[in-house]
Motif scaffolding. Structure first.
Motif, PDB file in Angstrom:
ATOM      1  N   LYS A   1     -52.862 -84.759 -28.244  1.00  0.00           N
ATOM      2  CA  LYS A   1     -54.165 -84.968 -28.880  1.00  0.00           C
ATOM      3  C   LYS A   1     -55.304 -84.918 -27.865  1.00  0.00           C
ATOM      4  N   THR A   2     -54.961 -84.664 -26.612  1.00  0.00           N
ATOM      5  CA  THR A   2     -55.958 -84.635 -25.535  1.00  0.00           C
ATOM      6  C   THR A   2     -56.595 -83.253 -25.434  1.00  0.00           C
ATOM      7  N   ALA A   3     -57.915 -83.228 -25.491  1.00  0.00           N
ATOM      8  CA  ALA A   3     -58.645 -81.968 -25.318  1.00  0.00           C
ATOM      9  C   ALA A   3     -58.879 -81.686 -23.842  1.00  0.00           C
ATOM     10  N   ALA A   4     -59.240 -82.730 -23.089  1.00  0.00           N
ATOM     11  CA  ALA A   4     -59.601 -82.502 -21.685  1.00  0.00           C
ATOM     12  C   ALA A   4     -59.484 -83.780 -20.874  1.00  0.00           C
ATOM     13  N   VAL A   5     -59.317 -83.579 -19.571  1.00  0.00           N
ATOM     14  CA  VAL A   5     -59.423 -84.642 -18.576  1.00  0.00           C
ATOM     15  C   VAL A   5     -60.564 -84.245 -17.643  1.00  0.00           C
ATOM     16  N   VAL A   6     -61.467 -85.181 -17.372  1.00  0.00           N
ATOM     17  CA  VAL A   6     -62.632 -84.905 -16.529  1.00  0.00           C
ATOM     18  C   VAL A   6     -62.647 -85.905 -15.385  1.00  0.00           C
ATOM     19  N   ILE A   7     -62.638 -85.388 -14.146  1.00  0.00           N
ATOM     20  CA  ILE A   7     -62.550 -86.265 -12.983  1.00  0.00           C
ATOM     21  C   ILE A   7     -63.249 -85.609 -11.801  1.00  0.00           C
ATOM     22  N   SER A   8     -63.765 -86.427 -10.895  1.00  0.00           N
ATOM     23  CA  SER A   8     -64.389 -85.935  -9.661  1.00  0.00           C
ATOM     24  C   SER A   8     -63.377 -85.899  -8.532  1.00  0.00           C
ATOM     25  N   LYS A   9     -63.526 -84.925  -7.656  1.00  0.00           N
ATOM     26  CA  LYS A   9     -62.728 -84.894  -6.430  1.00  0.00           C
ATOM     27  C   LYS A   9     -63.249 -85.928  -5.441  1.00  0.00           C
ATOM     28  N   VAL A  10     -64.583 -86.089  -5.383  1.00  0.00           N
ATOM     29  CA  VAL A  10     -65.222 -87.109  -4.559  1.00  0.00           C
ATOM     30  C   VAL A  10     -66.210 -87.857  -5.447  1.00  0.00           C
ATOM     31  N   PHE A  11     -66.103 -89.168  -5.509  1.00  0.00           N
ATOM     32  CA  PHE A  11     -66.981 -89.943  -6.379  1.00  0.00           C
ATOM     33  C   PHE A  11     -68.396 -90.036  -5.808  1.00  0.00           C
ATOM     34  N   TYR A  12     -69.367 -89.904  -6.690  1.00  0.00           N
ATOM     35  CA  TYR A  12     -70.773 -89.895  -6.283  1.00  0.00           C
ATOM     36  C   TYR A  12     -71.261 -91.257  -5.825  1.00  0.00           C
ATOM     37  N   ASN A  13     -70.661 -92.341  -6.315  1.00  0.00           N
ATOM     38  CA  ASN A  13     -71.208 -93.671  -6.049  1.00  0.00           C
ATOM     39  C   ASN A  13     -70.701 -94.295  -4.753  1.00  0.00           C
ATOM     40  N   ASN A  14     -69.473 -93.895  -4.330  1.00  0.00           N
ATOM     41  CA  ASN A  14     -68.925 -94.526  -3.140  1.00  0.00           C
ATOM     42  C   ASN A  14     -68.255 -93.554  -2.166  1.00  0.00           C
ATOM     43  N   SER A  15     -68.271 -92.248  -2.472  1.00  0.00           N
ATOM     44  CA  SER A  15     -67.772 -91.201  -1.583  1.00  0.00           C
ATOM     45  C   SER A  15     -66.250 -91.159  -1.469  1.00  0.00           C
ATOM     46  N   LYS A  16     -65.532 -91.866  -2.317  1.00  0.00           N
ATOM     47  CA  LYS A  16     -64.069 -91.908  -2.226  1.00  0.00           C
ATOM     48  C   LYS A  16     -63.466 -90.580  -2.679  1.00  0.00           C
ATOM     49  N   ILE A  17     -62.534 -90.064  -1.881  1.00  0.00           N
ATOM     50  CA  ILE A  17     -61.826 -88.823  -2.198  1.00  0.00           C
ATOM     51  C   ILE A  17     -60.622 -89.137  -3.075  1.00  0.00           C
ATOM     52  N   ILE A  18     -60.446 -88.368  -4.143  1.00  0.00           N
ATOM     53  CA  ILE A  18     -59.324 -88.564  -5.054  1.00  0.00           C
ATOM     54  C   ILE A  18     -58.259 -87.492  -4.796  1.00  0.00           C
ATOM     55  N   GLU A  19     -57.038 -87.939  -4.626  1.00  0.00           N
ATOM     56  CA  GLU A  19     -55.943 -87.043  -4.290  1.00  0.00           C
ATOM     57  C   GLU A  19     -55.045 -86.777  -5.503  1.00  0.00           C
ATOM     58  N   ASN A  20     -54.103 -85.859  -5.318  1.00  0.00           N
ATOM     59  CA  ASN A  20     -53.048 -85.546  -6.296  1.00  0.00           C
ATOM     60  C   ASN A  20     -53.600 -85.009  -7.612  1.00  0.00           C
ATOM     61  N   LEU A  21     -54.667 -84.225  -7.551  1.00  0.00           N
ATOM     62  CA  LEU A  21     -55.203 -83.628  -8.770  1.00  0.00           C
ATOM     63  C   LEU A  21     -54.268 -82.566  -9.344  1.00  0.00           C
ATOM     64  N   SER A  22     -53.364 -82.057  -8.519  1.00  0.00           N
ATOM     65  CA  SER A  22     -52.407 -81.066  -9.017  1.00  0.00           C
ATOM     66  C   SER A  22     -51.508 -81.648 -10.093  1.00  0.00           C
ATOM     67  N   LEU A  23     -51.237 -82.939 -10.019  1.00  0.00           N
ATOM     68  CA  LEU A  23     -50.462 -83.603 -11.068  1.00  0.00           C
ATOM     69  C   LEU A  23     -51.191 -83.516 -12.404  1.00  0.00           C
ATOM     70  N   LEU A  24     -52.500 -83.743 -12.376  1.00  0.00           N
ATOM     71  CA  LEU A  24     -53.289 -83.645 -13.599  1.00  0.00           C
ATOM     72  C   LEU A  24     -53.333 -82.206 -14.096  1.00  0.00           C
ATOM     73  N   ASP A  25     -53.430 -81.251 -13.188  1.00  0.00           N
ATOM     74  CA  ASP A  25     -53.428 -79.841 -13.572  1.00  0.00           C
ATOM     75  C   ASP A  25     -52.137 -79.492 -14.311  1.00  0.00           C
ATOM     76  N   ARG A  26     -51.007 -79.903 -13.762  1.00  0.00           N
ATOM     77  CA  ARG A  26     -49.709 -79.600 -14.381  1.00  0.00           C
ATOM     78  C   ARG A  26     -49.546 -80.321 -15.711  1.00  0.00           C
ATOM     79  N   THR A  27     -49.978 -81.565 -15.756  1.00  0.00           N
ATOM     80  CA  THR A  27     -49.817 -82.355 -16.980  1.00  0.00           C
ATOM     81  C   THR A  27     -50.682 -81.801 -18.102  1.00  0.00           C
ATOM     82  N   CYS A  28     -51.920 -81.450 -17.780  1.00  0.00           N
ATOM     83  CA  CYS A  28     -52.799 -80.870 -18.800  1.00  0.00           C
ATOM     84  C   CYS A  28     -52.232 -79.548 -19.315  1.00  0.00           C
ATOM     85  N   GLU A  29     -51.729 -78.734 -18.419  1.00  0.00           N
ATOM     86  CA  GLU A  29     -51.132 -77.463 -18.829  1.00  0.00           C
ATOM     87  C   GLU A  29     -49.931 -77.688 -19.748  1.00  0.00           C
TER      88      GLU A  29
END
Length: 400
Positions: free
Chosen positions: A156-184
């Motif tokens: 039932k999920t249309a999309a996942v929306v996430i930043s690679k680097v957050f605008y408010n604190n500069s934190k880098i988010i890793e393992n986005l490939s997991l989300l890519d595979r899961t969404c696919e």
């Protein structure tokens, strides 16, 4: 080639290429928000004027060459293909077109984090409940965010929306490939916001293993391109029919027969094309991209300089010994895990920002997050001076 050693000089030699922005006469620590434009950008603006005056309506052939140059520039930064990069004046235009291309009749669920930039946050908040089912996931702990979001994806999920680097604190988010595979796997789409990523840290859709992802961003910050230069990388070889569509999309199929009432889309980036725009932004961006090429401003080299500056700011801050009950920084995560700016946490962020500005030191804040964003044209001396001024302001606050 630029080198970290140039930062040790009282006047950074690169500053001469940014004379119009007066980077030696003030300390521009808003590199995460709006970096100075190199003087080469002005030549692009002059060229746009000359082409408009000389060619009038025939200028568009020239303008489209400039937009192609911008696509190529982004493609090189992303390790993507230029023909898959749609351009627009802002990310909001591209984001709502992305949403309009989804199967929202049968999939109303959009998963996002609680640390997304206003473009995403405001639009999804407005659509929540009435049009969509928006799931906001707590960004902390950051190391497990991708996994926690992936666990929520279903058919039932249309999309996942996430930043690679957050605008408010500069934190880098890793393992986005997991989300890519899961969404696919579930037929959903992943949108990655890279506005605080490009030229702040190296980012490759190949190395990150993101073949099915949309990638959103722009050149207003670390690319020094100025306003009006946003992009969206479209997954390769996939066709979309966004409901919000501009007539420029028909340029991609100009020779095809037209049927009354039928809406056709051009291939690749033409699917998300808009309408008439001011091409000056692409002329300016094209000149800056050429300048970056000539100066050998690579993402790897820019990251090396940025990390040096972030560590220098952190070291000067720690040596200054400011009262932690007024201002402090987080030390539990190494600076390598952050993007292009450092955050000092203080309830007086607004006041400090204002008082620094009076001293010609430009920083900004988000809530209680005081953001210092260096740029390659600043010197160590300027960074040290900014911390000295910060301490003086904090000391006065402590006395009041």
């Amino acid at each position: 080639m630029i080198d970290v050693n140039i930062l040790t000089k009282d006047v950074n030699p690169l500053s001469r290429f940014y004379s119009n922005f007066k980077v030696t006469e003030r300390i521009l620590l808003t590199g995460h928000s709006h970096q100075a434009w190199p003087d080469a950008a002005y030549e692009g603006i002059r060229e746009a004027w000359k082409d408009a005056a000389l060619f009038v309506d025939d200028k568009w052939e020239k303008a489209f060459h400039k937009s192609d140059r911008v696509r190529q520039g982004y493609a090189e930064l992303l390790d993507g293909k230029a023909h898959n990069i749609a351009l627009a004046t802002n990310t909001h235009e591209l984001f709502i077109k992305f949403l309009s291309a989804l199967d929202l009749k049968n999939r109303r669920k959009v998963i996002t984090s609680d640390s997304e930039f206003y473009t995403v946050r405001r639009q999804l908040d407005r659509l929540d409940s009435e049009y969509l089912e928006v799931v906001n996931v707590a960004s902390e702990p950051y190391d497990t965010l991708s996994e926690r979001m992936a666990q929520l994806v279903d058919d039932k999920t249309a999309a996942v929306v996430i930043s690679k680097v957050f605008y408010n604190n500069s934190k880098i988010i890793e393992n986005l490939s997991l989300l890519d595979r899961t969404c696919e796997k579930f037929g959903a789409r992943l949108m990655i916001d890279t506005y605080h990523t490009l030229n702040a840290i190296p980012f490759s859709i190949i190395e990150e293993n993101l073949p099915n992802s949309f990638v959103l961003g722009g050149g207003y910050k670390y690319c020094q391109l100025g306003e009006g230069n946003c992009f969206m990388l479209i997954p390769d070889g996939v066709e979309f029919r966004p409901a919000l569509t501009g007539w420029f999309s028909e340029f991609g199929m100009i020779t095809a027969p037209k049927v009354q009432g039928q809406v056709n889309y051009g291939p690749s980036h033409w699917q998300f094309a808009g309408s008439t725009y001011d091409p000056i932004s692409h002329y300016r961006a094209s000149s800056v991209l050429d300048f970056f090429r000539d100066m050998q401003y690579s993402p790897v080299k820019l990251r090396e300089i940025s990390l040096h500056q972030l560590k220098y700011l952190a070291s000067e801050f720690d040596k200054a010994g400011m009262p932690s009950d007024i201002i402090d920084r987080k030390r539990d995560i190494p600076l390598e895990k952050y993007g292009g700016f450092i955050v000092f946490y203080t309830k007086r962020a607004a006041r400090i920002t204002s008082e620094l500005r009076q001293r010609k030191i430009f920083v900004d804040f988000r809530g209680e997050n005081l953001r210092f964003g260096p740029a390659p044209y600043l010197s160590n001396r300027q960074l040290a001076d900014s911390i000295i001024a910060l301490k003086e302001i904090v000391t006065n606050i402590g006395k009041s």
